[in-house]
Design an enzyme around this catalytic site. Structure first.
Site, PDB file in Angstrom:
ATOM      1  N   GLU A  92       5.348  -4.255   8.043  1.00  0.00           N
ATOM      2  CA  GLU A  92       5.055  -5.496   8.085  1.00  0.00           C
ATOM      3  C   GLU A  92       5.679  -6.368   6.818  1.00  0.00           C
ATOM      4  O   GLU A  92       5.598  -7.737   6.880  1.00  0.00           O
ATOM      5  CB  GLU A  92       3.675  -5.751   8.351  1.00  0.00           C
ATOM      6  N   GLY A 149      -4.374  -2.561   2.718  1.00  0.00           N
ATOM      7  CA  GLY A 149      -5.243  -3.068   1.690  1.00  0.00           C
ATOM      8  C   GLY A 149      -6.179  -2.232   0.797  1.00  0.00           C
ATOM      9  O   GLY A 149      -5.354  -1.555   0.284  1.00  0.00           O
ATOM     10  N   GLU A 150      -7.060  -2.358   0.701  1.00  0.00           N
ATOM     11  CA  GLU A 150      -8.142  -1.516  -0.019  1.00  0.00           C
ATOM     12  C   GLU A 150      -9.092  -0.540   0.868  1.00  0.00           C
ATOM     13  O   GLU A 150     -10.105  -1.301   1.439  1.00  0.00           O
ATOM     14  CB  GLU A 150      -8.923  -2.325  -1.034  1.00  0.00           C
ATOM     15  N   SER A 151      -8.758   0.540   1.377  1.00  0.00           N
ATOM     16  CA  SER A 151      -9.816   1.381   2.230  1.00  0.00           C
ATOM     17  C   SER A 151     -11.170   1.290   2.196  1.00  0.00           C
ATOM     18  O   SER A 151     -11.891   1.217   2.973  1.00  0.00           O
ATOM     19  CB  SER A 151      -9.154   2.745   2.281  1.00  0.00           C
ATOM     20  N   HIS A 195       4.589   0.110   4.414  1.00  0.00           N
ATOM     21  CA  HIS A 195       4.248  -1.267   5.005  1.00  0.00           C
ATOM     22  C   HIS A 195       5.343  -1.972   5.813  1.00  0.00           C
ATOM     23  O   HIS A 195       6.249  -2.768   5.324  1.00  0.00           O
ATOM     24  CB  HIS A 195       3.955  -2.250   3.930  1.00  0.00           C
ATOM     25  N   CYS A 198      -0.800   2.270   5.441  1.00  0.00           N
ATOM     26  CA  CYS A 198      -1.567   2.516   4.353  1.00  0.00           C
ATOM     27  C   CYS A 198      -2.902   2.886   4.323  1.00  0.00           C
ATOM     28  O   CYS A 198      -3.321   3.530   4.517  1.00  0.00           O
ATOM     29  CB  CYS A 198      -0.975   1.400   3.242  1.00  0.00           C
ATOM     30  N   ILE A 206       3.122   0.645  -1.680  1.00  0.00           N
ATOM     31  CA  ILE A 206       2.250  -0.164  -2.389  1.00  0.00           C
ATOM     32  C   ILE A 206       0.923   0.887  -2.683  1.00  0.00           C
ATOM     33  O   ILE A 206       0.107   1.001  -1.949  1.00  0.00           O
ATOM     34  CB  ILE A 206       1.922  -1.496  -1.908  1.00  0.00           C
ATOM     35  N   ARG A 207       0.903   1.327  -4.065  1.00  0.00           N
ATOM     36  CA  ARG A 207      -0.124   2.080  -4.145  1.00  0.00           C
ATOM     37  C   ARG A 207      -0.615   3.036  -3.010  1.00  0.00           C
ATOM     38  O   ARG A 207      -1.812   3.087  -2.519  1.00  0.00           O
ATOM     39  CB  ARG A 207      -1.379   1.513  -4.555  1.00  0.00           C
ATOM     40  N   ARG A 245      -5.063   9.907  -1.386  1.00  0.00           N
ATOM     41  CA  ARG A 245      -5.242   8.335  -1.887  1.00  0.00           C
ATOM     42  C   ARG A 245      -4.358   8.157  -3.110  1.00  0.00           C
ATOM     43  O   ARG A 245      -4.166   8.909  -3.823  1.00  0.00           O
ATOM     44  CB  ARG A 245      -6.608   7.722  -2.189  1.00  0.00           C
TER      45      ARG A 245
HETATM   46  N1  GLN Z   1      -4.621   2.221  -2.685  1.00  0.00           N
HETATM   47  C1  GLN Z   1      -4.927   1.625  -1.466  1.00  0.00           C
HETATM   48  C2  GLN Z   1      -6.258   2.413  -0.936  1.00  0.00           C
HETATM   49  O1  GLN Z   1      -6.613   3.523  -1.253  1.00  0.00           O
HETATM   50  C3  GLN Z   1      -4.085   1.606  -0.300  1.00  0.00           C
HETATM   51  C4  GLN Z   1      -2.882   0.652  -0.782  1.00  0.00           C
HETATM   52  C5  GLN Z   1      -2.455  -0.023   0.470  1.00  0.00           C
HETATM   53  O2  GLN Z   1      -2.983  -0.261   1.518  1.00  0.00           O
HETATM   54  N2  GLN Z   1      -1.337  -0.718   0.003  1.00  0.00           N
HETATM   55  O3  GLN Z   1      -6.942   1.922   0.102  1.00  0.00           O
END
Ligand code: GLN
Length: 185
Positions: free
Chosen positions: A170, A46-48, A168, A78, A132-133, A105
């Protein structure tokens, strides 16, 4: 066996589905009272930055950190890996700091949204990895074991009771990584 899944933000549903497929009960951790009597915890992607903030606001931060330090089996993917990392190379923030590694990151660049690759994760051969990113790990401290590298970048590690992955598991139908985690519980 009951596994807690941190459900404050991000791709938690997919982890819950994976656990259900494996016949394992899960507890959605959304607030302090949910984090009781779990045998392991999954920190999803997600977004840390958002997750880190919510952990504090919801009073979950210290409880989760303490339990991980006391040996609670932990699978972090992630953004979850970023939350565990002792240091974030390109960010002044840090979060739980229970995993003695440095991560970068968005290490593959912000523009490169996502990609897939197949690789080995410890004894698991040819695992389909979705990035993913994603972050990757740039430095390991003592006691951290490399589980997986892709193109000379470390994307999976284990330290005592914690597994941290850049990708990921999952988001695939391959359950081997969840099974590996459950075998630690
Ligand atoms: N780019 C996100 C972050 O810095 C991590 C991306 C992800 O969990 N798929 O939190």
């Amino acid at each position: 066996m009951k596994i807690g899944v941190l459900c404050v933000q991000g791709a938690f549903l997919e982890h819950e589905k994976a656990l259900h497929k494996l016949g394992v009960e899960c507890e959605e951790i959304r607030q302090e009272k949910d984090f009781k009597n779990v045998d392991g915890i999954i920190l999803p992607g997600g977004e840390s930055t958002v997750q880190g903030k919510l952990l504090c606001e919801l009073n979950l931060f210290n409880n989760i950190k303490t339990e991980i330090c006391h040996g609670l089996p932990t699978l972090a993917t992630c953004a979850g890996l970023i939350l565990l990392a002792e240091k974030i190379e390109n960010d002044n923030a840090t979060y739980l700091k229970t995993l003695p590694v440095t991560v970068r990151r968005n290490a593959y660049g912000r523009q490169l949204g996502s990609f897939e690759a197949n690789g080995d994760v410890d004894e698991i051969k040819d695992f389909p990895m979705v990035f993913i990113r994603a972050p990757y790990i740039t430095k390991l401290n003592e006691g951290v074991e490399i589980l997986s590298s892709i193109n000379d970048h470390i994307v999976g590690v284990k330290y005592q009771n914690q597994i941290g992955l850049s990708f990921h598991p999952e988001l695939t139908n391959d359950m081997r990584i969840h099974e590996k985690f459950l075998s630690m519980v």
